[in-house]
Design an enzyme around this catalytic site. Structure first.
Site, PDB file in Angstrom:
ATOM      1  CG  ASP A 279      -8.897   9.959   0.572  1.00  0.00           C
ATOM      2  OD1 ASP A 279      -8.422   9.911  -0.565  1.00  0.00           O
ATOM      3  OD2 ASP A 279      -8.499  10.758   1.459  1.00  0.00           O
ATOM      4  CB  ALA A 280      -4.880   6.748   2.637  1.00  0.00           C
TER       5      ALA A 280
ATOM      6  CG  ASP B 185       2.420  -0.569  -2.692  1.00  0.00           C
ATOM      7  OD1 ASP B 185       3.114   0.032  -3.517  1.00  0.00           O
ATOM      8  OD2 ASP B 185       1.987  -1.717  -2.879  1.00  0.00           O
TER       9      ASP B 185
ATOM     10  CG  ASP C 285      -1.426  -5.608  -5.131  1.00  0.00           C
ATOM     11  OD1 ASP C 285      -1.000  -5.862  -3.997  1.00  0.00           O
ATOM     12  OD2 ASP C 285      -0.818  -4.860  -5.926  1.00  0.00           O
TER      13      ASP C 285
ATOM     14  CD  GLU D 247      -6.798   0.128  -2.932  1.00  0.00           C
ATOM     15  OE1 GLU D 247      -5.584  -0.069  -2.785  1.00  0.00           O
ATOM     16  OE2 GLU D 247      -7.270   0.880  -3.810  1.00  0.00           O
TER      17      GLU D 247
ATOM     18  CD  GLN E 288      -8.141   2.431  -9.309  1.00  0.00           C
ATOM     19  OE1 GLN E 288      -7.069   3.006  -9.407  1.00  0.00           O
ATOM     20  NE2 GLN E 288      -8.453   1.696  -8.251  1.00  0.00           N
TER      21      GLN E 288
ATOM     22  CG  HIS F  67       4.958  -6.634  -3.357  1.00  0.00           C
ATOM     23  ND1 HIS F  67       4.740  -7.005  -4.669  1.00  0.00           N
ATOM     24  CD2 HIS F  67       4.076  -5.625  -3.103  1.00  0.00           C
ATOM     25  CE1 HIS F  67       3.750  -6.283  -5.176  1.00  0.00           C
ATOM     26  NE2 HIS F  67       3.329  -5.446  -4.256  1.00  0.00           N
TER      27      HIS F  67
END
Length: 516
Positions: A359-360, A377, A305, A325, A246, A281
């Site tokens: 990768d989740a 999230d 983040d 992540e 990205q 959050h």
């Protein structure tokens, strides 16, 4: 022809190999750029491939009259292909940023590049036969074997070599230069005895001009990209990088009462504003940590983040947090960049935290179990890569890692702007065996935003805060009671659960966010 036949044939097949690799890189670069700028990767990929394959057929027919002058024609085709293909990504990015058009321009570029690629094979076949006459079937077999091998190498080099080494803009410019040298200089040298000196001189001069233009574009690509990118964002960019996954952009402005507003964007989509991110959050984290004796182990999926992590670490009894992540660049930024470290309270440096860059979906298949709380999230399900993270299959895997009395919270997008998407996520969770408590809050930067608190079994978990919740800035029990009330026009509706084979959430998201 003055080169010895065996050497000439080898060099020509090497040219086929390199040109095939370059052609596939142009194709992949257009697909990747569409994914970055427009999203909807299935449509972008289908459009690029369809247009290019069609244009290749047209190019093959168009090359038939050129076979009598195959050497000059092929060198001309490769020069144009190197120029247009090499500049294609830069040109489309500039058009998107300054003129605001992408898809029509991309179709034109894909057609022209496909047309030129399609003209290559008939001309190369003619040149190959000039070196040594060969039975048609055998010649076609040799040609396509080398062509497909080149495509394989080009396809692998794009993500593994070009993107990490040069980035997308400069990587395609480098490929254009290779294309020019391989397609023009090599063929003119092999067949130097069959072309007039003036023609050869003209074509080599043209190749030099193409290389000069590509080199100039390479030198200024960084400045052009930075200027074009700034046109896409309202506020000054203070950090930008393009990763294999990205484009990451951070902007900063000073608004009301000179408050600094730091904003993170992934592929142009806002991820947070420092002015009100605490609302988002707090709503994501604290309901998922209530009613949890014990509360020692927490899994965060996404959220690189570190802002959700900051809220989790405020509970002293939390002993272990695993943060998964995909993009290492995001967690590196959150861990190393002072501005973001200040915002997330340097959460990624906490010894209780284990950061996993994976990768989740893949990670979950072999993940350890026993998490007391799981907080999801992810970015909104705008493409196939993210839609799989909102599927029955994905949530079913979560049931295996969640403790029997554990809690799951999923960010579900906006019930106001995308109600079908939101309620489809709710239906998907219930299909996977969770009972859910939907709720919504106001986050000014996003608007009305929804979450889903879920627990295994048939009893929907109560939406409340823990008795020992740390001091909060936004949430209290009164806010949470109001959060469960949805207005009439945004209440639950008849929508489908999303699966890998029927990604309903992707269908709803693309329809609502684009036309809603």
């Amino acid at each position: 022809m003055t080169a010895r036949p065996r050497l000439a044939r080898f060099l020509l097949l090497l040219t086929v190999f390199l040109c095939a690799a370059c052609g596939l890189v142009y194709e992949l670069a257009l697909v990747a750029l569409g994914g970055y700028l427009i999203g909807n990767t299935v449509f972008q990929t289908s459009l690029v491939l369809s247009v290019m394959v069609f244009a290749m057929g047209v190019g093959s027919l168009a090359a038939k009259p050129l076979q009598r002058r195959a050497v000059g024609a092929f060198a001309l085709v490769e020069g144009l292909l190197a120029l247009i293909g090499g500049l294609s990504v830069l040109l489309l990015y500039v058009l998107f940023a300054w003129v605001g058009i992408y898809t029509p321009a991309m179709v034109v570029v894909a057609f022209v590049v496909g047309l030129l690629i399609g003209a290559e094979i008939p001309l190369l076949m003619t040149l190959l036969q000039r070196i040594r006459r060969q039975e048609a079937g055998g010649a076609v077999a040799d040609m396509f074997a080398v062509d497909y091998l080149g495509a394989l190498v080009g396809g692998l080099c794009f993500p593994l070599l070009l993107l990490p080494t040069f980035g997308q803009l400069k990587g395609v410019l480098v490929v254009g230069a290779v294309n020019a040298v391989a397609g023009v200089a090599a063929v003119l040298w092999i067949f130097r005895g069959q072309t007039r000196r003036i023609v050869r001189g003209g074509l080599l001069t043209g190749m030099a001009l193409v290389l000069t233009v590509l080199a100039g574009a390479y030198v200024y690509a960084g400045d052009i990209e930075m200027t074009a990118r700034q046109r896409l964002y309202r506020d000054p960019i203070v950090h930008a990088e393009r990763t294999p996954y990205q484009e990451i952009v951070v902007t900063e402005s000073f608004g009301f009462m000179d408050t600094a507003d730091l904003r993170l964007f992934l592929n142009g989509d806002l991820q947070f504003s420092s002015v009100d991110e605490y609302r988002y959050h707090e709503a994501l984290v604290h309901p998922g940590l209530a009613d949890l004796p014990p509360r020692s182990s927490v899994l965060i999926l996404g959220g690189g983040d570190g802002l959700a992590l900051r809220e989790v670490l405020r509970y002293e009894e939390v002993e272990r947090v695993t943060l998964v992540e995909l993009d290492r660049a995001v967690t590196d930024l959150a861990a190393d960049w002072d501005r973001l470290r200040e915002l997330n309270d340097d959460a990624l440096a906490d010894p209780r935290v284990d950061v996993v860059n994976a990768d989740a979906f893949t990670w979950l298949r072999n993940a350890p179990g026993g998490f007391d709380s799981v907080l999801v999230d992810f970015p909104d399900p705008e493409d196939t890569a993210t839609a799989k993270l909102y599927s029955v299959e994905f949530y079913t895997m979560l049931t295996r890692v969640l403790a029997p009395d554990g809690r799951l919270v999923v960010q579900g997008g906006s019930p106001f702007f995308a109600p079908r998407t939101y309620w489809s996520i709710d239906a998907t969770l219930r299909e996977a065996g969770f009972a859910t408590t939907p709720y919504q809050v106001d986050v000014p930067s996003f608007g009305n935003w929804g979450f889903l608190l879920a627990g295994p079994g048939a009893q929907a978990p109560p939406l409340r805060l823990a008795d020992d919740v740390p001091p909060l800035r936004f949430l209290d029990d009164a806010v949470l009671r109001a959060a469960t009330v949805f207005p009439l026009d945004r209440r639950e509706r008849d929508v489908r659960a999303s699966t890998l084979m029927d990604p309903a959430v992707l269908e709803y998201a693309q329809r609502e966010w684009r036309f809603g």
